[in-house]
Design a protein around this motif. Structure first.
Motif, short mmCIF file in Angstrom:
data_model
loop_
_atom_site.label_atom_id
_atom_site.label_comp_id
_atom_site.label_asym_id
_atom_site.label_seq_id
_atom_site.Cartn_x
_atom_site.Cartn_y
_atom_site.Cartn_z
N SER A 53 0.83 -1.20 0.00
CA SER A 53 0.00 0.00 0.00
C SER A 53 0.87 1.25 0.00
O SER A 53 2.09 1.17 0.17
CB SER A 53 -0.92 0.01 1.23
OG SER A 53 -0.14 0.02 2.41
N ASN A 55 0.64 5.76 0.99
CA ASN A 55 -0.14 6.91 1.44
C ASN A 55 0.60 8.17 1.06
O ASN A 55 1.76 8.13 0.67
CB ASN A 55 -0.49 6.81 2.92
CG ASN A 55 0.53 7.44 3.82
OD1 ASN A 55 1.71 7.51 3.50
ND2 ASN A 55 0.08 7.90 4.96
N LEU A 76 -10.79 14.70 -6.02
CA LEU A 76 -10.26 13.35 -5.90
C LEU A 76 -8.75 13.36 -6.05
O LEU A 76 -8.14 14.36 -6.38
CB LEU A 76 -10.88 12.42 -6.95
CG LEU A 76 -10.81 12.84 -8.43
CD1 LEU A 76 -9.54 12.34 -9.11
CD2 LEU A 76 -12.01 12.26 -9.16
N THR A 96 -8.83 5.95 -8.47
CA THR A 96 -9.02 7.27 -7.86
C THR A 96 -9.47 7.06 -6.41
O THR A 96 -9.99 6.00 -6.06
CB THR A 96 -10.09 8.11 -8.60
OG1 THR A 96 -11.33 7.42 -8.58
CG2 THR A 96 -9.67 8.40 -10.04
N THR A 97 -9.24 8.08 -5.60
CA THR A 97 -9.71 8.05 -4.21
C THR A 97 -10.39 9.38 -3.90
O THR A 97 -10.19 10.37 -4.59
CB THR A 97 -8.56 7.85 -3.20
OG1 THR A 97 -7.72 9.00 -3.23
CG2 THR A 97 -7.76 6.60 -3.49
N THR A 101 -9.23 10.88 1.44
CA THR A 101 -8.51 9.61 1.58
C THR A 101 -7.09 9.80 1.08
O THR A 101 -6.88 10.26 -0.03
CB THR A 101 -9.20 8.50 0.74
OG1 THR A 101 -10.54 8.38 1.18
CG2 THR A 101 -8.47 7.18 0.86
N ASN A 102 -6.13 9.45 1.90
CA ASN A 102 -4.73 9.58 1.52
C ASN A 102 -4.02 8.23 1.60
O ASN A 102 -2.87 8.13 2.02
CB ASN A 102 -4.03 10.58 2.44
CG ASN A 102 -4.62 11.95 2.30
OD1 ASN A 102 -5.67 12.24 2.84
ND2 ASN A 102 -3.96 12.80 1.55
N PHE A 104 -3.88 4.11 -0.38
CA PHE A 104 -4.32 3.21 -1.44
C PHE A 104 -3.65 1.85 -1.23
O PHE A 104 -2.45 1.76 -1.03
CB PHE A 104 -3.98 3.76 -2.82
CG PHE A 104 -4.51 2.91 -3.93
CD1 PHE A 104 -5.86 2.93 -4.24
CD2 PHE A 104 -3.68 2.06 -4.63
CE1 PHE A 104 -6.37 2.12 -5.24
CE2 PHE A 104 -4.17 1.25 -5.64
CZ PHE A 104 -5.52 1.28 -5.94
#
Length: 144
Positions: A53, A55, A76, A96-97, A101-102, A104
């Motif tokens: 992941s 961030n 986004l 996309t987030t 949200t920071n 993935f």
């Protein structure tokens, strides 16, 4: 060194500062490693981080230094992942987030990424007016 075509004209309030990209392991590790997108034109001198992941930190200011509030000024974040370390305007985001949200998780991609392959990741912030930031400095990683 900037990637040609990645930046819009300077001085516009709509332009964003680059989001900061981080890869998550047990600790937060930053490895600037890409051609284009970031300020470094160097290839990684260390092996890629093994990670599942990433961030990043949201931009806090527009390029004219006026404050940016991610929850209201951004629509986004776009996530870019590929095996080439150059990111440019022809690249399409893989995900996309939401602007709040920071984080993935690479394991959520469909089709999934291959284990042991070196990938490069970068993030772009997109305003509510659909103005995109420059690409963040990218990082190299591979899945365990």
């Amino acid at each position: 060194m900037k990637n040609k075509g990645c930046s819009s004209s300077p001085g516009k309030k709509e332009r964003l500062r680059k989001p900061f990209l981080w890869i998550v392991i047990a600790l937060w590790v930053f490895l600037p490693a890409c051609k284009g997108g970031g300020s470094s034109g160097l290839q990684p001198s260390q092996p890629p981080v093994v990670a599942t992941s990433m961030n990043w930190s949201s931009p806090q200011y527009f390029t004219d230094t006026s404050p940016l509030v991610p929850a209201t000024d951004l629509s986004l974040f776009e996530i870019y992942i590929k095996q080439d370390s150059s990111f440019g305007p022809a690249d399409n985001p893989v995900a996309t987030t939401m602007p709040t949200t920071n984080f993935f998780d690479f394991r959520t991609l469909v089709p999934p990424l291959s284990k042991g392959v070196i990938y490069y990741a970068s993030v772009r912030a997109v305003t509510t007016d659909n103005v995109k930031s420059d690409f963040s400095a990218c990082v190299s990683f591979s899945l365990p």
